[in-house]
Design an enzyme around this catalytic site. Sequence first.
Site, short mmCIF file in Angstrom:
data_model
loop_
_atom_site.label_atom_id
_atom_site.label_comp_id
_atom_site.label_asym_id
_atom_site.label_seq_id
_atom_site.Cartn_x
_atom_site.Cartn_y
_atom_site.Cartn_z
CD GLN A 119 -2.42 -1.25 2.76
OE1 GLN A 119 -3.47 -0.73 3.07
NE2 GLN A 119 -1.70 -1.93 3.64
CG ASN A 120 4.05 1.19 2.43
OD1 ASN A 120 2.97 1.46 2.96
ND2 ASN A 120 4.96 0.44 3.02
CG ASP A 169 7.86 3.54 1.23
OD1 ASP A 169 8.10 2.60 0.45
OD2 ASP A 169 7.53 3.37 2.42
CG HIS A 194 -3.10 2.63 -1.73
ND1 HIS A 194 -3.06 2.51 -0.36
CD2 HIS A 194 -4.31 2.12 -2.11
CE1 HIS A 194 -4.19 1.96 0.07
NE2 HIS A 194 -4.96 1.71 -0.97
CB CYS A 249 -4.43 16.31 -21.87
SG CYS A 249 -2.73 16.46 -21.29
P1 OAD Z 1 -1.66 2.80 9.11
O1 OAD Z 1 -1.08 4.07 9.60
O2 OAD Z 1 -3.13 2.68 9.07
O3 OAD Z 1 -1.12 1.57 9.99
C1 OAD Z 1 0.26 1.40 10.23
C2 OAD Z 1 0.47 0.09 11.00
O4 OAD Z 1 1.85 -0.08 11.17
C3 OAD Z 1 -0.18 0.05 12.38
O5 OAD Z 1 -0.95 -1.12 12.50
C4 OAD Z 1 1.01 0.04 13.33
O6 OAD Z 1 0.77 -0.70 14.51
C5 OAD Z 1 2.06 -0.64 12.47
N1 OAD Z 1 3.47 -0.36 12.85
C6 OAD Z 1 3.98 0.71 13.49
N2 OAD Z 1 5.31 0.58 13.66
C7 OAD Z 1 5.67 -0.60 13.09
C8 OAD Z 1 6.90 -1.30 12.93
N3 OAD Z 1 8.05 -0.82 13.38
N4 OAD Z 1 6.87 -2.51 12.31
C9 OAD Z 1 5.70 -3.03 11.85
N5 OAD Z 1 4.52 -2.40 11.97
C10 OAD Z 1 4.49 -1.21 12.58
O7 OAD Z 1 -1.00 2.52 7.68
P2 OAD Z 1 -1.53 1.57 6.51
O8 OAD Z 1 -2.23 0.39 7.06
O9 OAD Z 1 -0.41 1.36 5.58
O10 OAD Z 1 -3.80 5.10 1.72
O11 OAD Z 1 -2.59 2.53 5.84
C11 OAD Z 1 -3.30 2.09 4.73
C12 OAD Z 1 -3.60 3.24 3.82
O12 OAD Z 1 -4.22 4.30 4.57
C13 OAD Z 1 -2.38 3.92 3.21
O13 OAD Z 1 -1.87 3.24 2.07
C14 OAD Z 1 -2.91 5.27 2.84
C15 OAD Z 1 -3.70 5.57 4.10
O14 OAD Z 1 -4.76 6.42 3.94
C16 OAD Z 1 -3.83 6.02 0.75
O15 OAD Z 1 -3.10 6.99 0.75
C17 OAD Z 1 -4.83 5.72 -0.31
#
Ligand code: OAD
Length: 246
Positions: free
Chosen positions: A101-102, A104, A119, A130
Amino acid sequence: METKEIEKAAELIKKPGHVVVFSGAGISVESGLTTFRGKGGLYEKYNPSIFDISNFRKNPESSWRVMKERFKKLEECEPNDAHKVLADLEEKGFINSIITQNIDGLHQKAGSKKVIEFHGTMRTCSCMDCKTKHSLNKEIFEKTLPRCEKCEGVLKPDIVFFGEGINPEVVEQSGKEQFKSKVMIVIGTSGEVAPANMIVFGAKAGGAKIIEINPEPSAFTNTITDVFLQGSAREILNEIHKIILI
Ligand code: OAD
């Protein structure tokens, strides 16, 4: 973290069968990026509506301001061990693909080859009028409101905004990976965003085992996860790597 659980995960990954990774913002935390939700997340600083397509249409300059800040930060980041371990496991044949979903680009920077960016990407942007694609270079970043060279329409990064559909090719590719998966490793995602989270629920419904790596429980943990490895992506993946390579 119990060694037994890590060993169980490593055994599942080593078994013959299609292994797919599904990653979210948490995997890049140890590269210096913030998550979206939760304490210190991007949505504490900015209203999520900044990533809403209707908001972008009304006020693209304010969305660009936030995105430029985020993109600048992304440029400075390097893959961490979690990204590197996944790239190595792909090279050694233990992992078939990554659906992320990243935006980066850190999986690719670490050397992963089969990466599906659910994403979208920050490498390019497209004209709202265009549809011409432009690479997202320094010149574009310097403009307050980047515009198309051909028609002067407003440019938008090729990342998926709330209210926009997912690229149909990407839906098809990730659907194929989901159907083939015998094991899905879900790393660093809250699982709160649809339709991306449906990939994991769909894999489980198709019979895949779900391994989850996250310091906190997610939307999957108490519903469909088979092996929950509580901890940081870097720490847990390093452990799994050691066991697999023995
Ligand atoms: P979230 O911010 O919703 O969740 C991040 C997750 O990473 C949480 O469950 C944390 O507990 C976990 N986390 C934190 N530190 C960590 C570490 N060191 N190792 C492993 N996990 C860790 O981010 P996403 O689930 O990626 O969409 O969010 C999904 C989508 O929501 C994104 O792609 C973006 C956002 O809106 C769009 O931009 C369309």
